[in-house]
Write an enzyme that holds these catalytic residues in place. Structure first.
Site, PDB file in Angstrom:
ATOM      1  N   ASP A 172       0.837  -1.199   0.000  1.00 27.11           N
ATOM      2  CA  ASP A 172       0.000   0.000   0.000  1.00 27.11           C
ATOM      3  C   ASP A 172       0.879   1.259   0.000  1.00 27.11           C
ATOM      4  OD1 ASP A 172      -2.311   1.812   0.749  1.00 27.11           O
ATOM      5  OD2 ASP A 172      -3.297  -0.118   1.021  1.00 27.11           O
ATOM      6  N   HIS A 204      -4.006   6.228   2.824  1.00 20.70           N
ATOM      7  CA  HIS A 204      -4.710   5.021   2.402  1.00 20.70           C
ATOM      8  C   HIS A 204      -4.222   3.780   3.153  1.00 20.70           C
ATOM      9  CE1 HIS A 204      -5.644   1.684  -0.442  1.00 20.70           C
ATOM     10  NE2 HIS A 204      -6.654   2.439  -0.851  1.00 20.70           N
ATOM     11  N   SER A 360     -11.089  -0.893  -1.922  1.00 24.18           N
ATOM     12  CA  SER A 360      -9.934  -0.806  -1.014  1.00 24.18           C
ATOM     13  C   SER A 360     -10.343  -1.036   0.429  1.00 24.18           C
ATOM     14  CB  SER A 360      -9.284   0.581  -1.108  1.00 24.18           C
ATOM     15  OG  SER A 360      -8.329   0.649  -2.119  1.00 24.18           O
TER      16      SER A 360
END
Length: 422
Positions: A172, A204, A360
């Site tokens: 990520d 994120h 996600s």
């Protein structure tokens, strides 16, 4: 709390952030003059080295012939047992020579990849389960995976499955390791992104880590997150992500952690035979990948790694068990999980949290679930989910059937569930 919608950072040659419309279908973008070459399975180590030396010579002849320095040649090499590939910058004549090599299986452009947030029957026990505990007022996603019916905000789970000593390899943007919710259970494993510091500048990765393993928002509340950074402020590429994935697989296998780990990837890009082959080889070595279906509202078979048959591919649902129109669908999807208005950690400071949506956000629910099942299995001593094929079987057999609305053509009607009996 902040709700982010429509945020998309793209790569075009260099890392350049641009803002796209919410849920806009993305046109594939190639990194100029950059390619990924996959060699045939079974090519020996000596043959791989010979091939790379030959490619280097071909590239140098090309530079001399053209009197140019606009290509770099081989700049990354990937190996996962029988999977061998390399990436580099080559002119068209060099690519033609490489394509003619008997060692080569496929050549594909190195493509832009994206993060996939949108800016915006009990198996182990037949009797009482004394370790079950309830987290009241939990995020709705935790309620969803611990209940057959929707709209619960109680997370019911077996404390034996909290995941202590189990590892989520999170490919990520990095993770804010100092976040209080993660309690120091973050290891900086590998930074594959060029010229970047090993921090989460985007947020994120911190969010997905929180859904897997944080004390309030996490499925497996005591698991360790191994951060593998392949994005920085936004865009990345197939080769960068493949570099991070290769490191993760080799670290897991060299440490004999196949039965105590999972790889979680909330990201994606255009269809890549090279990346799908790497996922397949990892599976053959006992390493399981949980991947996002994608946010383009298309058949997940069109993108990678969602199309990799040996991955568990996760689509998104909302609080009413309805697939949002942007979640990819189809036969490549294995299961659905909560992916709308998911509350988890953020990178602004050590206590921040935000709501995000996207496949996600659905993916780490299933990644955490896999660690939960494996930890629970170890505590009970049954040994039923050590092999990857057994994990896949249990995740699917435990899933709640027939409750996903508008799942999309070819999708399974299956929602992730932790099997606690609620």
């Amino acid at each position: 709390m902040i709700i982010f919608q429509g945020l998309l950072l793209l790569l075009s040659g260099s890392i350049l952030p641009t803002l796209a419309l919410p849920f806009e279908k993305r046109s594939p973008q190639a990194v100029p003059n950059k390619y990924i070459v996959t060699l045939k399975p079974g090519v020996s180590t000596s043959s791989v080295n010979t091939h790379l030396h030959w490619v280097d010579a071909v590239h140098k002849r090309s530079l001399a012939r053209r009197g140019a320095s606009d290509t770099t040649g081989v700049d990354q090499v990937f190996n996962i047992k029988d999977f061998n590939a390399y990436a580099g910058s080559f002119d068209s004549e060099t690519i033609k020579e490489i394509e003619a090599s008997e060692d080569v299986a496929t050549i594909e452009p190195d493509m832009v990849w994206h993060l996939l947030d949108t800016p915006n029957n009990p198996y182990f026990h037949t009797g009482p389960r004394p370790r079950l505990t309830t987290q009241p007022n939990a995020p709705w996603g935790l309620g969803s995976i611990s209940h057959r019916l929707p709209n619960s905000t109680d997370y019911i789970y077996d404390t034996a499955g909290a995941g202590e000593g189990f590892f989520a390899y999170l490919i990520d943007t990095g993770v804010r390791s100092s976040h209080v919710e993660l309690e120091g259970r973050v290891i900086n494993g590998f930074n594959a992104f060029p010229d970047s510091d090993f921090t989460d500048n985007y947020g994120h990765g911190t969010h997905t880590a929180g859904t897997i393993a944080s004390k309030t928002y996490g499925v497996a509340k005591k698991a360790t997150v191994v951060s593998v950074k392949v994005f920085d402020w936004g865009g990345s590429s197939t080769s960068i992500v493949l570099s991070g994935f290769t490191w993760a697989v080799n670290n897991i296998t060299s440490s004999s952690l196949q039965a105590r780990s999972v790889i979680s990837m909330s990201l994606g890009g255009p269809l890549s035979e090279a990346f799908n082959a790497a996922v397949s080889e990892a599976y053959n070595l006992g390493v399981l990948s949980i991947v996002a279906a994608g946010n383009d509202g298309i058949d997940a078979r069109e993108v990678s790694p969602a199309s990799a048959p040996q991955a568990i591919t996760v689509g998104a649902i909302d609080v009413f068990n309805t697939r949002p129109y942007w979640s990819n669908y189809g036969e490549a999807v294995d299961i659905f999980a909560p992916g709308v208005d998911v509350l988890s950690c953020w990178n602004d400071d050590d206590e921040s949290a935000v709501l995000l949506e996207g496949t996600s956000m659905a993916t780490p629910h299933v990644s955490g679930l896999v660690l939960y099942l494996r930890a629970l299995d170890e505590k009970t001593g049954l040994g039923r989910v050590r092999a990857v094929e057994d994990v896949v079987k249990v995740v699917k057999s435990w899933g709640t059937q027939g409750v996903v609305l508008d799942g999309g053509e070819g999708s399974p009607n299956l929602l992730a569930y932790n099997g606690n009996g609620a």
